[in-house]
Design an enzyme around this catalytic site. Structure first.
Site, PDB file in Angstrom:
ATOM      1  N   PRO A  95     -58.065 -11.254  -3.089  1.00 37.06           N
ATOM      2  CA  PRO A  95     -57.780 -11.183  -1.653  1.00 37.06           C
ATOM      3  C   PRO A  95     -58.877 -11.763  -0.771  1.00 37.06           C
ATOM      4  O   PRO A  95     -58.702 -11.877   0.448  1.00 37.06           O
ATOM      5  CB  PRO A  95     -57.649  -9.669  -1.419  1.00 37.06           C
ATOM      6  CG  PRO A  95     -58.565  -9.069  -2.433  1.00 37.06           C
ATOM      7  CD  PRO A  95     -58.524  -9.972  -3.636  1.00 37.06           C
ATOM      8  N   ALA A 129     -66.117  -8.787  -8.197  1.00 38.20           N
ATOM      9  CA  ALA A 129     -66.279  -9.956  -9.064  1.00 38.20           C
ATOM     10  C   ALA A 129     -66.149  -9.559 -10.530  1.00 38.20           C
ATOM     11  O   ALA A 129     -66.565  -8.468 -10.939  1.00 38.20           O
ATOM     12  CB  ALA A 129     -67.635 -10.609  -8.810  1.00 38.20           C
ATOM     13  N   ASP A 153     -60.679 -21.782  -7.631  1.00 42.43           N
ATOM     14  CA  ASP A 153     -61.218 -22.135  -8.950  1.00 42.43           C
ATOM     15  C   ASP A 153     -62.056 -21.006  -9.547  1.00 42.43           C
ATOM     16  O   ASP A 153     -62.116 -20.853 -10.770  1.00 42.43           O
ATOM     17  CB  ASP A 153     -62.061 -23.412  -8.836  1.00 42.43           C
ATOM     18  CG  ASP A 153     -61.216 -24.618  -8.473  1.00 42.43           C
ATOM     19  OD1 ASP A 153     -60.042 -24.668  -8.891  1.00 42.43           O
ATOM     20  OD2 ASP A 153     -61.708 -25.503  -7.749  1.00 42.43           O
ATOM     21  N   GLY A 459     -68.627 -24.462 -10.143  1.00 39.02           N
ATOM     22  CA  GLY A 459     -68.907 -23.712  -8.920  1.00 39.02           C
ATOM     23  C   GLY A 459     -69.863 -22.557  -9.076  1.00 39.02           C
ATOM     24  O   GLY A 459     -70.173 -21.873  -8.095  1.00 39.02           O
TER      25      GLY A 459
END
Length: 492
Positions: A95, A129, A153, A459
């Site tokens: 989200p 995370a 990603d 990333g």
């Protein structure tokens, strides 16, 4: 025995009487306007669709009234036009990623399509995370036909690491061994793009359109994709599917991490700052050329749906592995490793084109998704103006490798040894000497300033500069079919 005859009937499409023909031989459903009671022959206005791409069937009358009973409803699996279609999916929604619209995008655009196709789902809205990765290590994955990630990603990377890690754990494979033969996961991953760049989705589907990605999941498309493992001193750091970048791209991501308060504009700010800094880094790149591949980074043949290069390269690689398995030939010892030393503005390794809306052709336009190789791009020290010319070519049709200071190789393994970190990583250095002989770091030191960059791995910033990278051919599968070639491309 002759070919099966098309089956004809009549139906109503948007309140217009149409004749319909089911062609079993070609697996096509064709329809055309038929004003009269008889099913006439198809005319110029005939339309057709492959049966495998029909989402669902519903019986209604000419006024749109739905019937509660009908032949199609008595089918055991009314949604299963093809066996490869998913029936039950686990969905992770980030989200917070991108513009924070992941949950809204799923509920408004994706969920209704899944319902229409009779696909059931279990939804997990992540709260921190690595929650998706941790969940995949803990749950019983046998209950699902695939994993869907709604986000950018970073969200895809979480699911990727969880799925690969869980599969290796169940198979008893040690991921920390750089030479370990990793086991492919039986589950496919679906990507619903809701991030800032959506590079993986754009490079595998050709667009970051949400409904398009949802339809690929519904019809059960399958696309195999390479994954690179990144190790340091006998420990797995991360997996990569898109970009491993040292120097320019590594500095950008490291600097942008300190400026998260700026939002998405931080990438532009850090990019400009890094370009103006114009730092170069000294080191040694050692790589094993991918001689099993049938293409090259500069052949202008991009990876497309049903790619011949990926198919042929996989077959060649399997033949090599069989020979090595039976002791007929150790390909790693037979093939010659190459060594390149110098000062670099950037070192990039791409498993895919890395295309996105800003750079539609990507960092390596001819990189292939499933050929068991990575395109290794070395940008040597040059003027700031020449480096700008190189960067600009990523936005147009010109060959970005057509510079004297740019080298590109198609590889299946590579190592990087930073001059600044040589003493710290003596183990890697000694193994490098044993395999390649003396390297340039044994020569008298040059005038290059002692400095060190970071690796940008899809990333994320890696903790070490010295790494070993190996490409694992077609390790994961996506709900995708590759970029479909349009008429303009085929004409060009």
């Amino acid at each position: 025995m002759g070919a099966a005859e098309p089956l004809r009937s009549v139906l109503w499409v948007k309140r217009q009487r149409c004749a319909v023909s089911l062609d079993p031989a070609r697996a096509l459903l064709r329809w055309w306007r038929s004003p009269g009671p008889g099913a006439s022959a198809p005319g110029a206005d005939a339309c057709c669709v492959p049966i495998s791409e029909i989402i669902t069937v519903e019986e209604t009358d000419t006024h749109g009234k739905r019937y509660s009973s009908g032949t199609w409803q008595k089918m055991e699996k009314p949604f299963a036009f093809t066996a490869s279609r998913p029936k039950h999916l686990l969905v992770f929604i980030n989200p917070f990623g991108g513009k924070g619209q992941g949950k809204r995008i799923y509920e408004r655009k994706v969920a209704p399509l899944f319902t229409l196709a009779s696909i059931t789902t279990e939804i997990i809205v992540t709260e921190h995370a690595n929650q998706a990765k941790e969940t995949l290590y803990e749950i019983n994955t046998d209950r699902y036909d695939g994993i869907v990630c709604v986000g950018g990603d970073g969200m895809f990377s979480e699911v990727l690491h969880g799925l690969i890690g869980r599969t290796q754990r169940d198979a008893g494979v040690d991921q920390n061994q750089p030479r370990a033969a990793l086991v492919p996961s039986p589950l496919r991953i679906g990507i619903i793009p809701a991030g800032s760049t959506d590079c993986v989705c754009f490079s595998t589907v050709g667009t970051n359109d949400v409904e398009t990605s949802a339809l690929h999941i519904i019809v059960g498309d399958s696309l195999s994709m390479d994954v690179s493992s990144v190790h340091h001193n006998g420990a797995l750091l991360r997996y990569s599917v898109s970009l491993l970048g040292y120097g320019f791209y590594g500095d950008i991501i490291k600097d942008s991490e300190k400026k998260r308060w700026m939002g998405l504009v931080r990438y532009d700010f850090s990019g400009l700052k890094t370009f103006l800094s114009h730092h170069c880094y000294e080191g040694t790149v050692s790589f094993l050329p991918a001689r099993h591949t049938v293409g090259s980074p500069r052949d202008r043949k991009p990876c497309r749906a049903g790619c011949f290069v990926c198919r042929q390269s996989q077959q060649q690689l399997e033949e090599e592995q069989k020979k090595s398995l039976y002791g007929l030939e150790n390909t790693e010892e037979v093939e010659e490793w190459k060594v390149v030393c110098g000062k670099f503005l950037a070192i990039n390794a791409t498993n895919m084109s890395c295309a996105c809306p800003r750079t539609p052709r990507g960092l390596s336009p001819a990189a292939h998704l499933g050929d068991g190789s990575s395109d290794l791009i070395l940008i040597r020290k040059c003027s700031r103006f020449n480096f700008l010319r190189f960067l600009v070519r990523h936005t147009n049709q010109c060959d970005q490798f057509d510079f004297a200071f740019v080298e590109v190789y198609r590889v299946k393994k590579f190592q990087f040894l930073s001059k600044h970190m040589e003493d710290e990583d003596s183990d890697l250095k000694e193994r490098g000497k044993a395999r390649f002989g003396p390297v340039c770091s044994d020569s008298p030191p040059c005038c290059c300033p002692v400095s060190n960059s970071s690796w940008n791995c899809d990333g994320e910033v890696l903790s070490s500069s010295n790494i070993e990278v190996r490409v694992h051919c077609q390790l994961v599968r996506l709900f995708a079919r590759g970029i479909e070639e349009d008429a303009k491309e085929s004409d060009g």
